[in-house]
Each structure stands twice: as structure tokens, then as C-alpha cells.
Design an enzyme around this catalytic site. Structure first.
Site, PDB file in Angstrom:
ATOM      1  N   ASP A  62       0.857  -1.186   0.000  1.00  0.00           N
ATOM      2  CA  ASP A  62       0.000   0.000   0.000  1.00  0.00           C
ATOM      3  C   ASP A  62       0.891   1.233   0.000  1.00  0.00           C
ATOM      4  OD1 ASP A  62      -2.707   1.253   0.244  1.00  0.00           O
ATOM      5  OD2 ASP A  62      -1.820   2.076   2.060  1.00  0.00           O
ATOM      6  N   SER A  63       0.319   2.333  -0.441  1.00  0.00           N
ATOM      7  CA  SER A  63       1.067   3.586  -0.439  1.00  0.00           C
ATOM      8  C   SER A  63       1.367   4.067   0.971  1.00  0.00           C
ATOM      9  CB  SER A  63       0.283   4.664  -1.197  1.00  0.00           C
ATOM     10  OG  SER A  63      -0.983   4.862  -0.600  1.00  0.00           O
ATOM     11  N   TYR A  75      -0.523   8.797  -2.813  1.00  0.00           N
ATOM     12  CA  TYR A  75      -0.547   8.416  -4.222  1.00  0.00           C
ATOM     13  C   TYR A  75      -1.757   9.015  -4.947  1.00  0.00           C
ATOM     14  CZ  TYR A  75       3.047   4.694  -4.014  1.00  0.00           C
ATOM     15  OH  TYR A  75       4.217   3.981  -3.914  1.00  0.00           O
ATOM     16  N   GLY A  76      -2.814   9.306  -4.199  1.00  0.00           N
ATOM     17  CA  GLY A  76      -4.097   9.649  -4.810  1.00  0.00           C
ATOM     18  C   GLY A  76      -4.082  10.860  -5.712  1.00  0.00           C
ATOM     19  N   CYS A  88      -4.233  -1.215  -2.338  1.00  0.00           N
ATOM     20  CA  CYS A  88      -4.308   0.232  -2.538  1.00  0.00           C
ATOM     21  C   CYS A  88      -5.141   0.461  -3.781  1.00  0.00           C
ATOM     22  CB  CYS A  88      -2.902   0.811  -2.717  1.00  0.00           C
ATOM     23  SG  CYS A  88      -2.842   2.551  -3.189  1.00  0.00           S
ATOM     24  N   ASN A  89      -6.234   1.207  -3.648  1.00  0.00           N
ATOM     25  CA  ASN A  89      -7.105   1.437  -4.793  1.00  0.00           C
ATOM     26  C   ASN A  89      -6.429   2.259  -5.882  1.00  0.00           C
ATOM     27  OD1 ASN A  89     -10.137   0.496  -4.342  1.00  0.00           O
ATOM     28  ND2 ASN A  89      -9.279   1.048  -2.361  1.00  0.00           N
ATOM     29  N   THR A  90      -5.652   3.259  -5.483  1.00  0.00           N
ATOM     30  CA  THR A  90      -4.986   4.089  -6.488  1.00  0.00           C
ATOM     31  C   THR A  90      -3.972   3.270  -7.281  1.00  0.00           C
ATOM     32  OG1 THR A  90      -5.272   6.052  -5.090  1.00  0.00           O
ATOM     33  CG2 THR A  90      -3.655   6.187  -6.854  1.00  0.00           C
ATOM     34  N   GLU A 133      -5.364   9.802   8.767  1.00  0.00           N
ATOM     35  CA  GLU A 133      -3.960   9.643   9.135  1.00  0.00           C
ATOM     36  C   GLU A 133      -3.570  10.528  10.313  1.00  0.00           C
ATOM     37  OE1 GLU A 133      -1.056   9.464   6.123  1.00  0.00           O
ATOM     38  OE2 GLU A 133      -1.899   7.572   5.377  1.00  0.00           O
ATOM     39  N   CYS A 181     -11.400   3.340  -0.854  1.00  0.00           N
ATOM     40  CA  CYS A 181     -10.067   3.683  -0.371  1.00  0.00           C
ATOM     41  C   CYS A 181      -9.893   2.935   0.944  1.00  0.00           C
ATOM     42  CB  CYS A 181      -9.914   5.183  -0.155  1.00  0.00           C
ATOM     43  SG  CYS A 181      -8.357   5.649   0.660  1.00  0.00           S
ATOM     44  N   THR A 182      -8.742   2.311   1.114  1.00  0.00           N
ATOM     45  CA  THR A 182      -8.564   1.446   2.281  1.00  0.00           C
ATOM     46  C   THR A 182      -8.421   2.228   3.588  1.00  0.00           C
ATOM     47  OG1 THR A 182      -6.200   1.310   1.733  1.00  0.00           O
ATOM     48  CG2 THR A 182      -7.628  -0.478   0.968  1.00  0.00           C
ATOM     49  N   HIS A 183      -8.314   3.552   3.517  1.00  0.00           N
ATOM     50  CA  HIS A 183      -8.360   4.379   4.729  1.00  0.00           C
ATOM     51  C   HIS A 183      -9.794   4.544   5.246  1.00  0.00           C
ATOM     52  CE1 HIS A 183      -4.278   5.581   3.678  1.00  0.00           C
ATOM     53  NE2 HIS A 183      -4.194   6.308   4.775  1.00  0.00           N
TER      54      HIS A 183
END
Length: 280
Positions: free
Chosen positions: A8-9, A40-41, A71-73, A156, A190-192
């Protein structure tokens, strides 16, 4: 044989890794977060591809034969090129999978109105990956997208429960529903975003389903390993977990537990990586 790599980023992929490890605890895993170059987004396709390729190659160097882009991006902007251009250059079998397909192939199970809303980073929205992939599986579903640029910083910085978080979540929900009030499914692409799920649930209309990716990706990986007997024996089974970050470990460890659900002790893999050559 080697561990399964999870990339993941930054931290978000830990929400997916958590579910994968819960579903398939017998395997060994290496998690790599490229925190030194997050986010990354907002980056270009070319930059995301280059960063993702470098990190994927680093996981290969660490012994992984199967890597999950959690990571979706990265899945939206880099996966296809890595699968079609880079992997065929290796003499040994290596596989890279993403998180978008396991999500889109199940979307139809969670909507009655056939109107689906995607909440994601700007990079994922601009790639149109969810629209394209969803149409492959469910041509009758209408997909609407909303970029949520403030959501990752809120997560974050652990600002999940303050009034500012509620303001920005409400703003994105309203913007999405303005596109079509009949939307009955929000996909947190988004994994966040699972860390904002309680706030989203509180602010969204009660009839709307909210879909997170972790369990879907874990079940998809379990099925993939059953269907690909050429890959499964390459994944070692000692139940170990290793964590790496391109950022300093103290920085990573202080936030990672929020995403993974328990303390994490990472090592640093400083940039630049020494990429391996494809013929290894």
C-alpha cells in the site's frame, strides 16, 4: 516458496491485510507501506505506476511470489500495466492482484436500486476503474463517483471524531447523493475509509448500505488460491507477519495500530530500492 506480499502507499492497506490475515492465518505475509512517498491519490498515472512497480519488485526481492496491491490508487493506475507488461518478463512465476476487481464483482449483491456510489481518492475517481470494472460484471448498474480529498488526511491524523471530520464526510455524501438520490450503496473505495465508517453510517441515509473492501478481498484471495494450484504451493505457511515502511519505523508504528487493530513493529526499507532484474 515465500510470503504473500501486501503493498500500500501507506497505512490504509493494513485494513485489508487485517482481514486477509484473519481469513488465511496460516500463510506468511510481508507488508510494505510506501509512507515516504504518500499520498498516491493525487499523483499522475506515470508516477503511481513507477512507485508501485518499484515496491512490487522490492517485495519480489524479499521472496514474495504473489503480491496484493491493497491500494485502490495503485490498483487503478498501475496494476494492468504491471500484469501485462512487467510480469511476463520474469522467468519464474509471479502474480500481482488488486482490490478493485474483488470489490466490483460483488457490488450487485448489495444494491436494489442499481445505483451505486463510489467514495474514493481523486486518482481512483479519475481513472474510472470502478465504472469500467463494474460494467463488466453488472451492465445494468449505474455508477456515480465522488472524490473525497480530505478523508485520508483526517484518518492519518486520527481526527476521526471531531466536528471537522463530520463536516467533510457530510459534504462528500451530499455531493454524491446530489448526482442521484436513488443511490442505495456506498462503496468505500479507499482502504483508509473504513476508519470513518461509523461517521459515514451516522450521516448517511439509513437505507444506504456501506461496503468496505477488506472482507471481500480476503475471500477473493482465498478463492484465488483454491483456483490456482500453480500459485498456492509457492506461498509459505508458518503464520508469520513482517512489516516494512519506506518511512522511519517509529513514525509508521505510531499510526499503524489504528489501521491493523493491534501494535505493529516495522523495519525501514529506505529509498531508492535496488530493483531486481526480471530474469531472477
Amino acid at each position: 516458496m515465500g510470503p504473500i506480499g501486501i503493498f500500500d502507499s501507506g497505512y490504509g492497506g493494513l485494513t485489508v491485510f487485517r482481514e486477509i490475515a484473519r481469513t488465511l492465518p496460516q500463510y506468511d505475509y510481508i507488508y510494505l507501506g510506501d509512507n515516504a512517498r504518500v499520498p498516491y491519490g493525487t499523483r499522475s498515472f506515470e508516477t503511481v505506476y513507477q512507485y508501485t512497480k518499484e515496491c512490487t519488485e522490492e517485495l519480489f526481492r524479499l521472496g514474495c511470489r504473489l503480491v496484493i496491491l491493497a491500494c485502490n490508487t495503485a490498483s487503478a493506475k498501475a496494476l494492468r500495466t504491471i500484469q501485462q507488461i512487467d510480469l511476463p518478463q520474469y522467468s519464474e512465476l509471479r502474480k500481482v492482484l488488486g482490490v478493485i476487481r474483488p470489490t466490483t464483482e460483488r457490488i450487485g449483491d448489495f444494491t436494489q436500486s442499481k445505483a451505486v456510489g463510489i467514495l474514493a481518492t481523486a486518482g481512483t475517481v479519475h481513472s474510472n476503474s470502478y465504472v469500467i470494472e463494474c460494467q463488466k460484471f453488472f451492465p445494468d448498474i449505474r455508477v456515480y463517483q465522488q472524490a473525497c480529498p480530505m478523508w485520508v488526511p483526517l484518518v492519518e491524523n486520527n481526527e476521526l471524531n471531531n466536528p471537522g471530520a463530520r463536516y467533510f464526510v457530510q459534504k462528500s455524501i451530499d455531493a454524491l447523493l446530489q448526482q442521484n438520490p436513488a443511490i442505495d450503496l456506498f462503496v468505500l473505495a479507499c482502504t483508509h475509509y473504513p476508519l470513518l465508517q461509523d461517521t459515514i453510517r451516522d450521516l448517511a441515509p439509513p437505507a444506504i448500505n456501506i461496503l468496505t473492501q477488506g472482507e471481500l478481498v480476503a475471500e477473493s484471495l482465498k478463492d484465488y488460491l483454491v483456483r490456482h494450484p500453480e500459485v498456492e504451493p509457492l506461498c509459505s505457511k508458518n503464520g508469520t507477519q513482517q512489516f516494512y515502511s519506506t518511512e522511519t519505523p517509529d513514525n509508521f508504528n505510531s499510526k499503524a495500530a489504528l489501521f491493523f487493530g493491534k501494535p505493529v513493529h516495522a523495519e525501514q526499507l529506505p529509498l531508492p530500492f535496488c530493483a531486481i532484474s526480471p530474469d531472477h
